[in-house]
Design a protein around this motif. Sequence first.
Motif, PDB file in Angstrom:
ATOM      1  N   ALA A 144       0.880  -1.186  -0.063  1.00 51.35           N
ATOM      2  CA  ALA A 144       0.105   0.093   0.120  1.00 51.35           C
ATOM      3  C   ALA A 144       0.868   1.261   0.075  1.00 51.35           C
ATOM      4  N   GLU A 190      -5.518   0.563   1.339  1.00 51.56           N
ATOM      5  CA  GLU A 190      -5.856   1.919   1.075  1.00 51.56           C
ATOM      6  C   GLU A 190      -4.618   2.972   1.789  1.00 51.56           C
ATOM      7  N   THR A 191      -4.432   3.904   0.931  1.00 52.51           N
ATOM      8  CA  THR A 191      -3.410   5.002   1.200  1.00 52.51           C
ATOM      9  C   THR A 191      -3.775   6.026   2.047  1.00 52.51           C
ATOM     10  N   GLU A 210     -11.772   3.313  -5.076  1.00 53.32           N
ATOM     11  CA  GLU A 210     -11.407   3.003  -3.842  1.00 53.32           C
ATOM     12  C   GLU A 210     -10.496   1.456  -3.952  1.00 53.32           C
ATOM     13  N   LYS A 231      -4.744  10.530  -0.097  1.00 57.30           N
ATOM     14  CA  LYS A 231      -5.563  10.139  -1.278  1.00 57.30           C
ATOM     15  C   LYS A 231      -5.446  11.502  -2.230  1.00 57.30           C
TER      16      LYS A 231
END
Length: 1575
Positions: free
Chosen positions: A43, A219-220, A213, A223
């Motif tokens: 990620a 998830e980062t 998404e 964004k």
Amino acid sequence: MASDLETEVQAIDRSLLECSAEEVAVKWLQATDLPKEVYLHLAYYVPKIYCQGPNPAPQREDMLAQHVLLGPMEWYLCGEDPAFGFPKLEQANKPSHLCGRVFKVGEPTYSCRDCAVDPTCVLCMECFLGSIHREHRYRMTTSSGGGFCDCGDTEAWKEGPYCQKHELNTAETAEEEDPLVHLSEDMIARAYNIFAIMFKYAVDILTWEKENELPPGLETVEKSDTYYCMLFNDEVHTYEQVIYTLQKAVNCTQKEAIGFATTVDRDGRRSVRYGDFQYCDQAKSVIVRNTSRQTKPLKVQVMHSSIVANQSFGLKLLTWLGNVIGYSDGLRRILCQVGLQEGPDGENSSLVDKLMLSDSKLWKGARSMYHQLFMSSLLMDLKYKKLFAIRFARNYRQLQRDFMEDDHERAVSVTALSVQLFTVPTLARMLITEENLMTTIIKTFMDHLRHRDIQGRFQFERYTALQAFKFRRVQSLILDLKYVLISKPADWTDDLRQKFLEGFDAFLELLKCMQGMDPITRQVGQHIEMEPEWEAAFTLQMKLTHVISMMQDWCALDEKVLIEAYKKCLTVLMQCHSGFTDGEQPIVLSICGHSVETIRYCVSQEKVSIHLPVSRLLAGLHVLLSKSEVAYKFPELLPLSELSPPLLIEHPLRCLVLCAQVHAGMWRRNGFSLVNQIYYYHNVKCRREMFDKDIIMLQTGVSMMDPNHFLMIMLSRFELYQIFSTPDYGKRFNTENTNKDVVQQNNTLIEEMLYLIIMIVGERFSPGVGQVNATDEIKREIIHQLSIRPMAHSELVKALPEDENKETGMESVIEAVACFKKPGLTGRGLYELKPECTKDFNLYFYHFSRAEQSKAEEAQRKLKRQNREDTALPPPVLPPLSPLFASLINILQSDVMLCIMGTILQWAVEHNSYAWSESMLQRVLHLIGMALQEEKQHLENLNEEHVVTFTFTQKISRPGEAPSNSPSILAMLETLQNAPHLEVHKDMIRWILKTFNAIKKLRESSSTSPVPETEGNIIEEGRWWLQRPMSEVTCDSRVLCPKQRTLRSWTCSGRRHTRQGPSASYSPTVSDTKLTALGPKQTRVTERRQVVTCILCQEEQEVKVDSRAMVLAAFVQRSTVLSKNRNKVIQDPEKYDPLFMHPELSCGTHTGSCGHIMHAHCWQRYFDAVQAKEQRRQQRLRVHTSYDVENGEFLCPLCECLSNTVIPLLPPPRGLFNRLDFSDQPNLAQWMRTISQQIKALYILRDEETANNSCGNSEKMDELQLPKGFRPDFQPKSLYSESIKEMLTTFGTATYKVGLKVHPNEEDLRVPIMCWGSCAYTIQTIERILADEDKPLFGHLPCRQDDCLTSLTRFAAAHWTVSSLSAAQGHFCRLFASLVPNEKSGNLPCILDIDMFHLLVSLVLSFPAIYCQDFSGVSLGTGDLHIFHLVTMAHIVQILLTSSTEENGMDQENPNGEEEVAVLTLYKFLCQHTGSALKEMSSGWHLCRSIKAGIMPFLRCSALFFHYLNGVPAPSEIQVTGASQFEHLCSYLSLPNNLICLFQENSKIMNTLVESWCSDNEVKRYLEGKRQAIR
């Protein structure tokens, strides 16, 4: 460059460079939650590496991905530095015996036609070259990508499964061992962990459908507002549409748009815009709006950059996994376990299932990547290949449903992997028994064809575009069914029987939906308005043809399966026919005291269908009952008593009547759709399971019912019953009915009905119908194809039906029936029928088209006339019928058949009273002949146990009964024998009467008297096999065969004997005399007609002087291949004089050809089209072609050989005006004197014309004594057509343009010189090649070179007719002056600077320009001979002057022989006239050797030249290598073996010429050592 790299490195995030793969791997090893740690790492780093801008940077991304992402995985996997870990794994691994090389697009693949289990079994080039299959018959193709090499797969090959490379590993792999034993437990645990995480990551991210998404865990924190406008590929929109849309949507140049479109087409997707969401969404809107007007819009998504980045890495991961498992089979096994392990969601939750079921949602690049991973992992591990096959079979319906909704081609669909699974015999059988695969495929197929009519039959009428698209895609399921059936089982289990029969039930349901589909009704009154859809139904039939055949093959392998399949098929057929009599009234038919009840049905009024697959499948199975002897072993298990023969024959008979009525012109208002259906019904692609099976079904019906009943039903269906059942109906019909069309239609229908009876009786070469095997069937097909005309291999293959392996079986039998004739003018070898096989020719062979039948009849009659035989074409002796079909023959002697024959013969006797045709009579005579042949065979094969019940001769001898009292058939035949209006049939009638008498004698010599026969006897005769033991039946067949073979061998030997004379005397002047190419003894050769076929329009044409021009594709090029001085170049081509070729041969003009022939106008149209296409190509900016159209280059339309011009095909030019009369011809001295006078007259005439003094010219000419008959004012007219003249000019100009590298100018005086030079140079190159390869002169010329030399020589000999006559004469004068000097000679080269063969060719080919004005009666051949002798003597002098012979102590064969003395005398004469500059020689033996060695190439070239110029065949002695080649060449060229005799015979004139040659200054300079000369 260094600064750029430094800048790029500086631009990389420092955290990426500081990341240590080893430290990350150690951290992972210590982690308690490894998946979470790995996902955190991905990620954080993946978005930093991938998708950092609008354009991809693959080198940077790959470098960083390896360092930051893949490196830690490799450290973790190996537990050490992968640079050491992977080699250790590779060393410990046992190399796989499977090759498994995945093919790239366009890569060559090889399949052995002898050993491959099926055509899908292929080898890569490396394995093929190292295998035994390179010595077998093989098929080479190019891969479309995706498959892999089958080397090492023992199930793919009947023998030789391993190449040399993979064979080394087979000794250790006798037992299949677990590959995990080579890995430590720690390694296994680590590999399982990392593979499970990374494979799941790749599958999740590639199948992720949200655009904004990421999946959980990826998830980062930050964004960014960076998006890609991603354009996806589809197969709906064209390149042009996409390019135009992109230019408008993203405001790019055309070049950029082409780049985008190309990438999208190749990889499946491409980002076309990079920026914030609004910026990308705007482009998406424009693209969707512009492409949604007519079709569905292009697929476009606005995707966040982090999703695109992770998907890019996901693809990289799949490649990495494929590479890593290549180090160890153990790692491959672990990856397979990970991929197929069920997930928490239960069924279809494994990673492999998830990928397969998401296939249609993935883009092309992702599909290709995971397909390759499957092939290198699951398909390379035999254990997991089986498990994968099970998963594939269980998901089959859903995969095919997704494929139907998808628009991508099958090649990039996961469904294409079926070929890798279903073609493995063990897997296919396992899937049939355990997963019921056959039923699954068939039901899936039927699920997608739901458009049915009221009766449940498929209906393709009014198909929408979408339905048509799906129908094309659904055909791939038939291919899968073919894969499953292609390998037939050797051993059957109960489970396999059960599941196969379940599949067979499903298949019958499919055929039931096809039975009677697309019914048609005859159009009356007006023409049909709209052509009905017919192609879909026939496409389905063609695709199923091999499947139907394979179903029958499977049934034939097991008796239980065959019996059950037969019962099931019969039940379904009864269901199809259950209501066929509804609404159709029963009627009673009566002829000759026989009655039968049938239905009132007219093909011309009711609906009829050409599609009857259930009936035809039953016919095939019925034949198998006979072939496999099941019908005789287990008659009690078969429902034979339940069969209703009238029901079985009804629909096939209707179909054949339909064909007859179409031929009679009754259905012409139904348009071309019906004509096309009839064509394909008989076509080689469909006939095996259509037309052939209908004939077999009728044969089945006849063998099971009273033949009289069968014939009456047939008459009714042909609508001819009233004609033959009513006395004198034909006479009344002829007088009362004035409609000639109806009369003609009835005649045609009678002819077709008789033809059908001939086929029913005579077509017994299907194994099971007759006592034959499959080889006999193929032989018969080839015999009848070659009876039409000799054929090339490719033509024969096209005319024969292929099996499921694309084999025709031709190679195994062709040598038994045909001889191969080497290639001739058309450039291809031909097979010719052996004379002894003509006895098997059947004029009414059922696979002949009408055109082929006519051609075959003409060819066979012509052959008989050549052999001085009568022209009758009697029916051949046929093999005996199988017991199940034995009673079939009784149709020939049935009362109704005799009535039909007698009626037609009566019409022929009273030919003015009836409407009849000769074709009708010819068929009746053929039927009578067939019956006589049968009776004769019965009598010859008679044994004590049986009584002959076939008494056709007795029946045709009886006259008709009261009240008609008609004469007997035999009496009418005797009457017709003398009928003047039947001249063409007299030979056949004579043969019938002769055969009748022979049978009569056989009967008289036989002790057995025939029993009177009743119809009951006839019927029962066919059923005897039901009561007799099988041993007796087979015994009978063994008794018949030897006698039949004896009869045939006797016939063959007789035919061979009668053919020997005519075949050897096709050209008596050639065979009986010594072959000589020129001179008084020149062999007379009758030129055969040249009939050639244009490769473009396929039209045949004879090559004649006044016909349209036919041309050969050719390539003219400058050549230095023979050069002895490569530094010499033509300085100024515009002023260069090419008349004299220097012996250095520094630069020549070579002409080559592929040998393919076209009409000149067809070629011109083709070349114009190539030019137009090239202009369009340049506008589209596509890749460059391999040829230069602006320079006149093109590719041969057939073989794609590079060409730049065409050579016209001509008849032999010398034959047009040459007189081979050598009586009273001048000798060399007289001829030279005459020619010199003619040349002098021409010079005077030219000088006077130049001075424009016509009066003075006349006075001068009067003063000059012209040679007798010479008329220099005569202007000859060309005999050639305008078309040929144009092509002569075209090729001449092309040779001039290429040879001199100048602009084309057809009026340039050097054009004919270049043509003569190209002819000479091309002959020299071919002679040199043959000499270097130590091949005989004429024995090993390829057909294309033979055609090229023939055409080139004839062209060069004819070119003077289209060039300036004065120019050609001028060239001859200068050439002649180089040997015979005159006052106008000027500055000419000495004989040391002239290539003598070029001089010979130019002199011979320019001489007709002088000869055409000579009316003295001197033969042109005389000039050729004297020119040749003169040049030969000049060449001998040239050799002696440049010879470097030194005397040595070698043994001399005959030092004081006549030849040696003569040579020495000549040499001393040369020494005398060169001022003793030549070295003195005491022995002539060495000089003789020098002359023979030096002149040999010249003689060989001359032999080739005069062979092609005059058409005299080469003697057999010079077609092989041997010691006496010199003597044979001299004989062929009219030269004495002692060449010095030429000087002695012409000593007076030659002394003068030799003196002039030696006195030349350049010769003196050479002898003084001041210059060089070519030796």
